[in-house]
Design an enzyme around this catalytic site. Structure first.
Site, PDB file in Angstrom:
ATOM      1  N   LYS A  10       0.878  -1.176   0.000  1.00  0.00           N
ATOM      2  CA  LYS A  10       0.000   0.000   0.000  1.00  0.00           C
ATOM      3  C   LYS A  10       0.907   1.214   0.000  1.00  0.00           C
ATOM      4  O   LYS A  10       1.594   1.490   0.988  1.00  0.00           O
ATOM      5  CB  LYS A  10      -0.924   0.006   1.223  1.00  0.00           C
ATOM      6  CG  LYS A  10      -1.780   1.272   1.287  1.00  0.00           C
ATOM      7  CD  LYS A  10      -2.588   1.375   2.574  1.00  0.00           C
ATOM      8  CE  LYS A  10      -3.107   2.807   2.715  1.00  0.00           C
ATOM      9  NZ  LYS A  10      -3.842   2.994   3.981  1.00  0.00           N
ATOM     10  N   ASN A  61      -9.861   1.882   9.028  1.00  0.00           N
ATOM     11  CA  ASN A  61      -9.081   1.634  10.235  1.00  0.00           C
ATOM     12  C   ASN A  61      -9.694   2.378  11.422  1.00  0.00           C
ATOM     13  O   ASN A  61     -10.363   1.791  12.273  1.00  0.00           O
ATOM     14  CB  ASN A  61      -7.621   2.020  10.032  1.00  0.00           C
ATOM     15  CG  ASN A  61      -6.706   1.491  11.142  1.00  0.00           C
ATOM     16  OD1 ASN A  61      -5.534   1.282  10.938  1.00  0.00           O
ATOM     17  ND2 ASN A  61      -7.220   1.228  12.346  1.00  0.00           N
ATOM     18  N   THR A  62      -9.525   3.705  11.443  1.00  0.00           N
ATOM     19  CA  THR A  62      -9.933   4.469  12.617  1.00  0.00           C
ATOM     20  C   THR A  62     -11.424   4.329  12.924  1.00  0.00           C
ATOM     21  O   THR A  62     -11.815   4.281  14.093  1.00  0.00           O
ATOM     22  CB  THR A  62      -9.585   5.957  12.403  1.00  0.00           C
ATOM     23  OG1 THR A  62      -8.235   6.046  11.972  1.00  0.00           O
ATOM     24  CG2 THR A  62      -9.751   6.747  13.684  1.00  0.00           C
ATOM     25  N   ALA A 105      -9.542   5.771   3.275  1.00  0.00           N
ATOM     26  CA  ALA A 105      -9.419   6.957   4.121  1.00  0.00           C
ATOM     27  C   ALA A 105     -10.649   7.844   4.101  1.00  0.00           C
ATOM     28  O   ALA A 105     -11.220   8.113   3.048  1.00  0.00           O
ATOM     29  CB  ALA A 105      -8.206   7.801   3.749  1.00  0.00           C
ATOM     30  N   GLY A 106     -11.028   8.264   5.299  1.00  0.00           N
ATOM     31  CA  GLY A 106     -12.063   9.277   5.464  1.00  0.00           C
ATOM     32  C   GLY A 106     -13.431   8.759   5.833  1.00  0.00           C
ATOM     33  O   GLY A 106     -14.321   9.552   6.155  1.00  0.00           O
ATOM     34  N   GLY A 154      -8.486   9.399   8.895  1.00  0.00           N
ATOM     35  CA  GLY A 154      -8.879   9.519  10.304  1.00  0.00           C
ATOM     36  C   GLY A 154      -9.928  10.566  10.583  1.00  0.00           C
ATOM     37  O   GLY A 154     -10.322  10.752  11.739  1.00  0.00           O
TER      38      GLY A 154
END
Lengths: 257, 65
Positions: free
Chosen positions: A96, A206-207, A184-185, A157
């Site tokens: 990645k 993830n987050t 992301a986001g 995040g």
């Protein structure tokens, strides 16, 4: 099935391994999400290899594919070396590719990103580039050898969800044969369902999972939303209208006056 | 001799990268190493000579997104 380079995957969720309250919660979240791929990183080892060793063992026990990242790199040369070190450790040519260009937004440096993608493809890597929703950058990444694109939908995040759905739609239309993964986001399952309804092939989280009150339950919630969004995309959704359309047939309606 | 190991200056006697890892009690197949910005493969560490001022990076798996 989702095809990414040499792999066919039944799950359309890729899950990050950072920021969980404990290793046990991480394992539970991965298992409950059904994710077939997890992302990992490399960092300086300070305790004789023991910290990294314990984490590596935990990841191997999950029995999923590993996608190492180049998080924290700010140049093509840094990313190249990190990718090569990741290949040495994890035994995979998947990478990645993150090349960060801005400290506050963590926006990719797309110029270094394209250069790094070209170098790493030539070195035999299967590159998963974390990019923006810019179509020209997407074209350059494909020309550099990438066979997957991973646009952000909001800063890493941020949990903000799709900030520019029109750009995501344009990207889907521009690259109909290329697997597109929103990376992301995303903050909520509804965000994931939205991008899947737009025709995206998968999402990387993830987050949004790790930071939830109950990460493993949230992982399952996202998995359900991703499946629902995908099914809806394939099922032919209606376009919105401004005016009402009666759902009950009018023909045969009784007339009382 | 003076070496920069993971960003910290250290005074160590190690003729090769393999000796450095042993001196610092690093062990494990999951370590990746680089000297002065170049990857040194696991099997090449015993032959990788070190000299004054070399910058060594020792990385291992960590959580990531």
């Amino acid at each position: 099935m989702l095809k990414l380079y040499d792999a066919e995957l039944s799950s359309r969720l890729l899950l990050g391994t950072a920021r969980y309250p404990s290793p046990a919660v991480l394992s539970e979240a991965v298992n409950r999400s059904g994710a077939g791929i997890v992302t990992v990183s490399l960092r300086r080892e300070t305790s004789g290899g023991k910290t990294g060793g314990a984490f590596f063992e935990l990841i191997r026990k999950l029995g999923v594919r590993i996608l190492p990242n180049t998080a924290g790199c700010h140049s093509a040369s840094e990313a190249e070396l990190t990718a090569k070190m990741a290949r040495e450790v994890f035994g995979t040519n998947w990478i990645k590719l993150e090349v960060i260009g801005h400290h506050d937004s963590l926006q990719p440096d797309v110029f270094e990103l394209v250069e790094a993608a070209r170098i790493l493809t030539d070195e035999g890597f299967a590159v998963f580039p974390y990019t923006t929703d810019d179509l020209v950058v997407g074209e350059r990444l494909l020309a550099a050898g990438c066979r997957v694109l991973m646009p952000w939908c909001a800063p890493i995040g941020s949990a903000a969800g799709p900030r520019n759905p029109s750009a995501l739609v344009a990207m889907r239309a521009a690259f109909p044969e290329i697997p597109l993964i929103v990376d992301a986001g995303l903050g909520r399952p509804s965000h994931a369902a939205t991008v899947m309804e737009l025709g995206y092939d998968a999402v990387l989280l993830n987050t949004a999972v790790a930071g939830a009150g109950d990460p493993s339950a949230m992982a399952q919630a996202f998995a359900g939303a991703i499946d629902a969004g995908r099914l809806a995309y394939l099922s032919g959704m209606l376009e919105p209208r401004d005016m009402a359309v009666p759902s009950t047939p009018v023909i045969g309606k009784a007339v009382f006056s | 001799m003076n070496l920069i190991v993971n960003g910290e200056r250290q005074f160590l006697e190690a003729a090769t990268l393999a000796e450095l890892l042993a001196a610092l009690e690093y062990e494990g197949e999951w370590l990746a190493t680089a000297v002065n910005g170049d990857l040194v493969h696991r099997e090449d560490r015993a032959d990788a000579s070190l000299k004054e001022g070399d910058r060594i990076e020792i990385l291992s798996p960590m959580q990531g997104g």
